[in-house]
Enzyme design. Structure first.
Site, short mmCIF file in Angstrom:
data_model
loop_
_atom_site.label_atom_id
_atom_site.label_comp_id
_atom_site.label_asym_id
_atom_site.label_seq_id
_atom_site.Cartn_x
_atom_site.Cartn_y
_atom_site.Cartn_z
CB SER A 43 63.45 30.75 23.41
OG SER A 43 62.46 31.73 23.29
CG ASP A 184 61.50 31.21 20.04
OD1 ASP A 184 62.12 30.18 20.39
OD2 ASP A 184 60.99 32.00 20.84
#
Length: 279
Positions: A43, A184
Site C-alpha cells: 500500500s 489493498d
C-alpha cells in the site's frame, strides 16, 4: 538467500507521511537502506518503496510530505467506514473475514478504477519501469483472499502492481490486473512480513501494526521470522508519533506533522536499527 530485506507497510496518507520521515531520519543517521537485497512494499509502503528503489532519495520524499506536494485526497465517509468494519469484523476466522471484505469491495459503489491509477501515477512521478534491484509489491485477490507479491518477473506493469496494492476496499474499487481483481495489499496484513522469510536480517517500518480483523499482526509475523533465525527490527509509531498522526489515516492535514514525528522517532531508534541492519 537474501541477506537484508526492507519491509515497508501500509497506513494511508498519514501513515505514509510518517513512513517517509522514518526513512529520511534513518538515512540521515547513516543507515544504508539501499543495502537491502529485497524491498517488500504494501500500500503506502508500495508507493514510497517503489520511489526509493527507483532512485528518489528518502530526504526528497520527506520534504515533499512537509511541503504537501505528495498530499493525497482520500475522502472516506462514515458509511464507507461502517461498511468496511462490518465486512472485516464479521468473522473471527481470518479466511472468512477477508472473503467477506473482498465480496463487499467488489459490490461497493465507488468511482472507476482509473481513479486509483491516476492517483498512484501522480505519486510515482516518473517511476514507470521496474527497478533493477529486487522489489516486491503486495496485493490481495478480492475473489480468493490470497496475497500476491508482484515483481519484475510477474508480467505486469509497475503502475499496475502499485495501484493494486493501494486499492483500499470500499473506498476505491478493486483493480483489474492480469485478468483478476485486486484490493489493498494491507487488507489482511499491513506489512506482509511473511514474504521476508529466508532473509537473514529484516528491517520493517510499519505505520499501522495490525490490519482490521482477525489477522496476524506485524509483531506476530516478526516473532515467527525470529523463530526461524532471522534478526528483525520492527518499527511502528511510538506514542508521540501516534499523537501527531491522529486517528484518521486519511486526514492529509496531519501529513507534515506525521512526517516530522517519524523523522524524530528515527533519530531515537537508530542505534537499535544499526544493531540489526548495520550502517
Amino acid at each position: 538467500m537474501p541477506d537484508k530485506a526492507l519491509v515497508l507497510g501500509g497506513g494511508g496518507p498519514v501513515g505514509g507521511a510518517w513512513l517517509t520521515g522514518m526513512l529520511a531520519g534513518l538515512t540521515e543517521s547513516g543507515v544504508d537502506l539501499d543495502a537491502a537485497d529485497v524491498l517488500i512494499g504494501t500500500s503506502a509502503g508500495a508507493v514510497f518503496g517503489t520511489r526509493l528503489r527507483c532512485g528518489i532519495p528518502a530526504a526528497e520524499l520527506y520534504e515533499r510530505q512537509l511541503s504537501g506536494a505528495d498530499a493525497v485526497r482520500l475522502p472516506v465517509t462514515a458509511r464507507q467506514t461502517a461498511r468496511f468494519l462490518w465486512a472485516a469484523l464479521g468473522s473471527r476466522d481470518s479466511g472468512r473475514s477477508i472473503a467477506r471484505l473482498g465480496r463487499t469491495a467488489l459490490r461497493a459503489p465507488t468511482g472507476p478504477e482509473s481513479d486509483v491509477f491516476d492517483t498512484v501515477g501522480r505519486l510515482l512521478g516518473g517511476a514507470r519501469d521496474w527497478p533493477d534491484r529486487e522489489l516486491r509489491i503486495t496485493a490481495v485477490d478480492a475473489m480468493t483472499g490470497e496475497v500476491e507479491a508482484f515483481d519484475a518477473r510477474s508480467g505486469v506493469k509497475l503502475i499496475e502492481a502499485v495501484a493494486a496494492s493501494c486499492a483500499v476496499p470500499v473506498v476505491w474499487p478493486p483493480v483489474t490486473v492480469a485478468g483478476r481483481r485486486w484490493m489493498d495489499g494491507g487488507s489482511r496484513s499491513t506489512a506482509n512480513l511473511q514474504l521476508a522469510l529466508g532473509s537473514r536480517r529484516v528491517l520493517a517500518v510499519v505505520p499501522i501494526p495490525r490490519a482490521v480483523g482477525p489477522h496476524p499482526s506485524a509483531a506476530d509475523q516478526a516473532a515467527r521470522l525470529t523463530e526461524d533465525g532471522t534478526r528483525v527490527t520492527l518499527l511502528s509509531p511510538d506514542e508521540d508519533a501516534r499523537r501527531a498522526m491522529g486517528r484518521n489515516m486519511a486526514d492529509t492535514a496531519r501529513g507534515p506533522a506525521a512526517a516530522r514525528a517519524g523523522h524524530e522517532q528515527a533519530l531515537r531508534v537508530v542505534a537499535e536499527v544499526a544493531d540489526t541492519w548495520g550502517g
